[in-house]
Design a protein around this motif. Structure first.
Motif, PDB file in Angstrom:
ATOM      1  N   ARG A  90       0.968  -1.415  -0.269  1.00  0.00           N
ATOM      2  CA  ARG A  90       0.159   0.136   0.089  1.00  0.00           C
ATOM      3  C   ARG A  90       0.858   1.304   0.145  1.00  0.00           C
ATOM      4  NH1 ARG A  90      -2.658   4.169   0.220  1.00  0.00           N
ATOM      5  NH2 ARG A  90      -4.271   4.877   1.975  1.00  0.00           N
ATOM      6  N   ILE A  91       0.727   2.043  -0.890  1.00  0.00           N
ATOM      7  CA  ILE A  91       1.679   3.467  -1.087  1.00  0.00           C
ATOM      8  C   ILE A  91       0.434   4.625  -0.835  1.00  0.00           C
ATOM      9  CG2 ILE A  91       3.384   2.350  -2.501  1.00  0.00           C
ATOM     10  CD1 ILE A  91       2.065   3.622  -4.867  1.00  0.00           C
ATOM     11  N   LEU A  92       1.187   5.623  -0.492  1.00  0.00           N
ATOM     12  CA  LEU A  92       0.590   6.838  -0.308  1.00  0.00           C
ATOM     13  C   LEU A  92       1.370   7.940  -0.654  1.00  0.00           C
ATOM     14  CD1 LEU A  92      -2.026   8.599   0.526  1.00  0.00           C
ATOM     15  CD2 LEU A  92      -1.048   8.800   2.826  1.00  0.00           C
ATOM     16  N   LEU A  93       1.476   8.542  -1.793  1.00  0.00           N
ATOM     17  CA  LEU A  93       2.554   9.358  -2.460  1.00  0.00           C
ATOM     18  C   LEU A  93       2.831  10.288  -1.374  1.00  0.00           C
ATOM     19  CD1 LEU A  93       4.151  10.098  -4.910  1.00  0.00           C
ATOM     20  CD2 LEU A  93       2.266  11.483  -5.664  1.00  0.00           C
ATOM     21  N   TYR A  94       2.047  11.121  -0.744  1.00  0.00           N
ATOM     22  CA  TYR A  94       2.409  12.265   0.230  1.00  0.00           C
ATOM     23  C   TYR A  94       3.429  11.934   1.092  1.00  0.00           C
ATOM     24  CZ  TYR A  94      -2.112  14.084  -1.341  1.00  0.00           C
ATOM     25  OH  TYR A  94      -3.141  14.277  -1.962  1.00  0.00           O
ATOM     26  N   THR A  95       3.631  10.371   1.672  1.00  0.00           N
ATOM     27  CA  THR A  95       4.617  10.097   2.460  1.00  0.00           C
ATOM     28  C   THR A  95       6.070  10.444   1.849  1.00  0.00           C
ATOM     29  OG1 THR A  95       4.976   7.957   1.413  1.00  0.00           O
ATOM     30  CG2 THR A  95       3.594   8.360   3.417  1.00  0.00           C
ATOM     31  N   ALA A  96       6.296  10.760   0.491  1.00  0.00           N
ATOM     32  CA  ALA A  96       7.301  10.956  -0.462  1.00  0.00           C
ATOM     33  C   ALA A  96       7.893  12.472   0.069  1.00  0.00           C
ATOM     34  CB  ALA A  96       7.353  11.025  -1.871  1.00  0.00           C
ATOM     35  N   GLN A  97       7.145  13.194   0.609  1.00  0.00           N
ATOM     36  CA  GLN A  97       7.537  14.672   1.106  1.00  0.00           C
ATOM     37  C   GLN A  97       8.373  14.494   2.508  1.00  0.00           C
ATOM     38  OE1 GLN A  97       7.299  17.359  -0.409  1.00  0.00           O
ATOM     39  NE2 GLN A  97       5.977  16.951  -1.908  1.00  0.00           N
ATOM     40  N   GLY A  98       8.432  13.390   3.154  1.00  0.00           N
ATOM     41  CA  GLY A  98       9.463  13.284   4.013  1.00  0.00           C
ATOM     42  C   GLY A  98       8.997  13.495   5.407  1.00  0.00           C
ATOM     43  N   TYR A  99       7.982  13.966   5.801  1.00  0.00           N
ATOM     44  CA  TYR A  99       7.225  14.375   6.961  1.00  0.00           C
ATOM     45  C   TYR A  99       6.255  13.866   7.643  1.00  0.00           C
ATOM     46  CZ  TYR A  99       4.278  17.157   4.043  1.00  0.00           C
ATOM     47  OH  TYR A  99       3.338  17.798   2.971  1.00  0.00           O
ATOM     48  N   GLU A 100       6.069  13.813   9.033  1.00  0.00           N
ATOM     49  CA  GLU A 100       4.963  13.155   9.671  1.00  0.00           C
ATOM     50  C   GLU A 100       3.579  14.158   9.268  1.00  0.00           C
ATOM     51  OE1 GLU A 100       4.487  11.454  13.925  1.00  0.00           O
ATOM     52  OE2 GLU A 100       4.487  13.638  13.817  1.00  0.00           O
ATOM     53  N   PHE A 101       2.772  13.391   9.196  1.00  0.00           N
ATOM     54  CA  PHE A 101       1.318  14.218   8.979  1.00  0.00           C
ATOM     55  C   PHE A 101       0.111  13.590   9.349  1.00  0.00           C
ATOM     56  CE2 PHE A 101       2.263  11.941   5.070  1.00  0.00           C
ATOM     57  CZ  PHE A 101       1.099  11.582   4.477  1.00  0.00           C
ATOM     58  N   GLU A 102      -0.832  14.250   9.612  1.00  0.00           N
ATOM     59  CA  GLU A 102      -2.277  13.570   9.957  1.00  0.00           C
ATOM     60  C   GLU A 102      -2.929  13.527   8.564  1.00  0.00           C
ATOM     61  OE1 GLU A 102      -5.374  14.066  13.237  1.00  0.00           O
ATOM     62  OE2 GLU A 102      -5.814  15.721  11.582  1.00  0.00           O
ATOM     63  N   PHE A 103      -3.279  12.440   8.121  1.00  0.00           N
ATOM     64  CA  PHE A 103      -3.992  12.183   6.455  1.00  0.00           C
ATOM     65  C   PHE A 103      -5.417  12.418   6.830  1.00  0.00           C
ATOM     66  CE2 PHE A 103      -5.368   9.678   3.006  1.00  0.00           C
ATOM     67  CZ  PHE A 103      -5.150  10.643   2.075  1.00  0.00           C
ATOM     68  N   ILE A 104      -6.148  11.407   7.619  1.00  0.00           N
ATOM     69  CA  ILE A 104      -7.339  11.663   7.921  1.00  0.00           C
ATOM     70  C   ILE A 104      -7.611  12.095   9.210  1.00  0.00           C
ATOM     71  CG2 ILE A 104      -9.693  10.184   8.131  1.00  0.00           C
ATOM     72  CD1 ILE A 104      -8.417  10.047   5.375  1.00  0.00           C
ATOM     73  N   PRO A 105      -8.507  13.140   9.501  1.00  0.00           N
ATOM     74  CA  PRO A 105      -8.748  13.794  10.719  1.00  0.00           C
ATOM     75  C   PRO A 105      -9.173  12.764  11.842  1.00  0.00           C
ATOM     76  CG  PRO A 105      -9.565  15.234   9.092  1.00  0.00           C
ATOM     77  CD  PRO A 105      -9.201  13.760   8.575  1.00  0.00           C
ATOM     78  N   GLY A 106      -8.313  12.429  12.972  1.00  0.00           N
ATOM     79  CA  GLY A 106      -8.912  11.625  13.900  1.00  0.00           C
ATOM     80  C   GLY A 106      -8.047  10.447  13.776  1.00  0.00           C
ATOM     81  N   GLN A 107      -7.584  10.042  12.733  1.00  0.00           N
ATOM     82  CA  GLN A 107      -6.704   8.944  12.779  1.00  0.00           C
ATOM     83  C   GLN A 107      -5.137   9.191  13.115  1.00  0.00           C
ATOM     84  OE1 GLN A 107      -7.492   6.592   9.116  1.00  0.00           O
ATOM     85  NE2 GLN A 107      -9.820   6.578   9.499  1.00  0.00           N
ATOM     86  N   PRO A 108      -4.385   8.145  13.483  1.00  0.00           N
ATOM     87  CA  PRO A 108      -3.214   8.092  13.863  1.00  0.00           C
ATOM     88  C   PRO A 108      -2.392   8.815  12.719  1.00  0.00           C
ATOM     89  CG  PRO A 108      -3.908   5.801  14.343  1.00  0.00           C
ATOM     90  CD  PRO A 108      -4.937   6.742  13.432  1.00  0.00           C
ATOM     91  N   MET A 121       0.460   9.806   9.854  1.00  0.00           N
ATOM     92  CA  MET A 121       1.424   8.951   8.900  1.00  0.00           C
ATOM     93  C   MET A 121       2.914   9.378   9.370  1.00  0.00           C
ATOM     94  SD  MET A 121      -0.632   7.396   6.910  1.00  0.00           S
ATOM     95  CE  MET A 121       0.574   6.616   5.508  1.00  0.00           C
ATOM     96  N   PRO A 122       3.625   8.248   9.532  1.00  0.00           N
ATOM     97  CA  PRO A 122       5.179   8.574   9.976  1.00  0.00           C
ATOM     98  C   PRO A 122       5.929   9.111   9.040  1.00  0.00           C
ATOM     99  CG  PRO A 122       4.843   6.371   9.836  1.00  0.00           C
ATOM    100  CD  PRO A 122       3.440   6.923   9.579  1.00  0.00           C
ATOM    101  N   ALA A 123       6.980  10.063   9.339  1.00  0.00           N
ATOM    102  CA  ALA A 123       7.786  10.417   8.390  1.00  0.00           C
ATOM    103  C   ALA A 123       8.661   9.276   7.775  1.00  0.00           C
ATOM    104  CB  ALA A 123       9.006  11.284   8.878  1.00  0.00           C
ATOM    105  N   LYS A 124       9.011   9.153   6.488  1.00  0.00           N
ATOM    106  CA  LYS A 124       9.481   8.118   5.772  1.00  0.00           C
ATOM    107  C   LYS A 124      10.643   8.692   5.065  1.00  0.00           C
ATOM    108  CE  LYS A 124       5.581   4.709   5.413  1.00  0.00           C
ATOM    109  NZ  LYS A 124       4.836   3.978   4.743  1.00  0.00           N
ATOM    110  N   PRO A 125      11.857   8.888   5.649  1.00  0.00           N
ATOM    111  CA  PRO A 125      12.836   9.594   4.957  1.00  0.00           C
ATOM    112  C   PRO A 125      13.452   8.639   3.687  1.00  0.00           C
ATOM    113  CG  PRO A 125      13.383   9.133   7.234  1.00  0.00           C
ATOM    114  CD  PRO A 125      12.131   8.518   7.108  1.00  0.00           C
ATOM    115  N   GLU A 126      13.242   7.414   3.480  1.00  0.00           N
ATOM    116  CA  GLU A 126      13.534   6.651   2.478  1.00  0.00           C
ATOM    117  C   GLU A 126      12.463   6.979   1.124  1.00  0.00           C
ATOM    118  OE1 GLU A 126      10.560   4.111   4.860  1.00  0.00           O
ATOM    119  OE2 GLU A 126      12.034   5.329   5.115  1.00  0.00           O
ATOM    120  N   ASP A 127      11.371   7.452   1.416  1.00  0.00           N
ATOM    121  CA  ASP A 127      10.530   7.601   0.492  1.00  0.00           C
ATOM    122  C   ASP A 127      10.981   9.073   0.002  1.00  0.00           C
ATOM    123  OD1 ASP A 127       9.189   5.466   0.918  1.00  0.00           O
ATOM    124  OD2 ASP A 127       7.252   6.261   1.666  1.00  0.00           O
TER     125      ASP A 127
END
Length: 338
Positions: free
Chosen positions: A256-274, A276-282
């Motif tokens: 499962r991929i989510l392109l936004y992880t390629a920006q390299g920072y932690e972020f809340e994707f869906i309000p109220g859900q955990p 998404m961790p930063a992924k330096p490799e992406d």
């Protein structure tokens, strides 16, 4: 500057806002063309908080630079639109890191704007998630594309052919010609899943070894899983698969991929859900592929999505409504901003 700002769930307003201020390593781009994606209307309707600028894909000219990129250079790319009050492509200006765009001087600007979410998602699936080497290394077997007429589908069809696969894609019959024109060896009507599966098995001689599912509905994901040959393989998904999908151990559903992880920072994707961790490799993959892209696109003659060219920030909301209603297929809505 003018920008399309989310004012409430499902509502956009053209507002006058402050021009973004860039930091070290960033560029300020005067936006000339933007392209629409399904993620834009989904953010507008259910994800974005009030006060943020919508829009991901863009092409424009650098007017300020605190990076190695020179002023006056045309660039294209994507940002995490609908997330920040000072960064979104549906605006007259956009700030972005200089190493997270690609030089687009050799492309028509309206076409370059389509090389955003769709292009980089397709590339992320093959070269980051499935870990394929870049050409001239060649793959063997068949590659499955679920949703061949989507933006991601049209790009991944080309990329899969470039790395050596034969490609079989699903689409509606009215989109067969456009999917074939982008490199598919065979296109199958998905509306009758049983007939589609029979055709896929026959055409590929049960030889599908990898794939990308772009739509995420139950019938589509199940068809993708069932289409694989007996040895299975990686099936990348860009939308979480429905829980009702009947799995196969040789076709794991954890790609499962989510392109936004390629920006390299932690972020809340869906309000109220955990978060998404930063992924330096992406991020590392993303910046490398941005650097590769101008030569890669030219060498392999990668086509942008077919363009339906329109005018003006003030008309984008109508286009988003058309996409939400399922009225856009086999083409990209692109708007001239400047």
């Amino acid at each position: 500057m003018q920008a399309l700002v989310v004012t409430a769930k499902g509502k956009l307003e053209l507002k006058e806002v402050e021009k973004p201020v860039i930091s070290d390593g960033e560029i300020l781009v005067q936006v000339e063309y933007v392209a629409l994606n399904p993620t834009d209307w989904k953010h507008r309707d259910s994800v974005s908080p009030a006060g943020v600028i919508l829009g991901c894909d863009f092409c424009g000219t650098i007017v300020e630079s605190k990076s190695s990129r020179p002023k006056g250079q045309r660039v294209a790319g994507w940002v995490h639109g609908g997330k920040f009050p000072d960064q979104g492509s549906f605006a007259q200006y956009i700030r972005v890191a200089g190493d997270r765009v690609f030089t687009a001087t050799d492309l028509k600007p309206e076409s370059a704007a389509t090389f955003g979410i769709g292009y980089f998602t397709a590339a992320m699936a093959l070269f980051n998630d499935q870990k394929l080497p870049y050409p001239p290394a060649a793959q063997e077997g068949w590659f499955f594309v679920g949703g061949g007429s989507s933006s991601v589908g049209l790009f991944v069809t080309q990329l899969a052919r470039i790395v050596g696969y034969k490609v079989i894609a699903t689409a509606s019959p009215h989109s067969f010609d456009i999917v074939k024109a982008h490199g598919a060896n065979r296109v199958v009507d998905y509306h009758d899943p049983k007939s589609a599966l029979d055709e896929i098995k026959k055409v590929t001689d049960d030889g599908i070894v990898a794939g990308l599912e772009c739509i995420g509905d139950l019938d589509g994901v199940q068809l993708a899983v069932d289409s694989f040959g007996p040895k299975g393989g990686p099936l990348t998904q860009i939308i979480p698969p429905p829980k009702e999908v009947r799995p196969r151990p040789e076709v794991p559903l954890d790609h499962r991929i989510l392109l936004y992880t390629a920006q390299g920072y932690e972020f809340e994707f869906i309000p109220g859900q955990p978060k998404m961790p930063a992924k330096p490799e992406d991020l590392k993959w993303f910046t490398d592929f941005c650097e590769r892209s101008p030569e890669f696109i030219e060498k392999h003659d990668i086509k942008g999505n077919p363009v339906d060219l329109r005018q003006g920030l003030e008309n984008i909301n109508q286009g988003l409504d058309e996409m939400k209603a399922g009225k856009v297929s086999g083409k990209k809505l692109v708007y001239k901003i400047a």
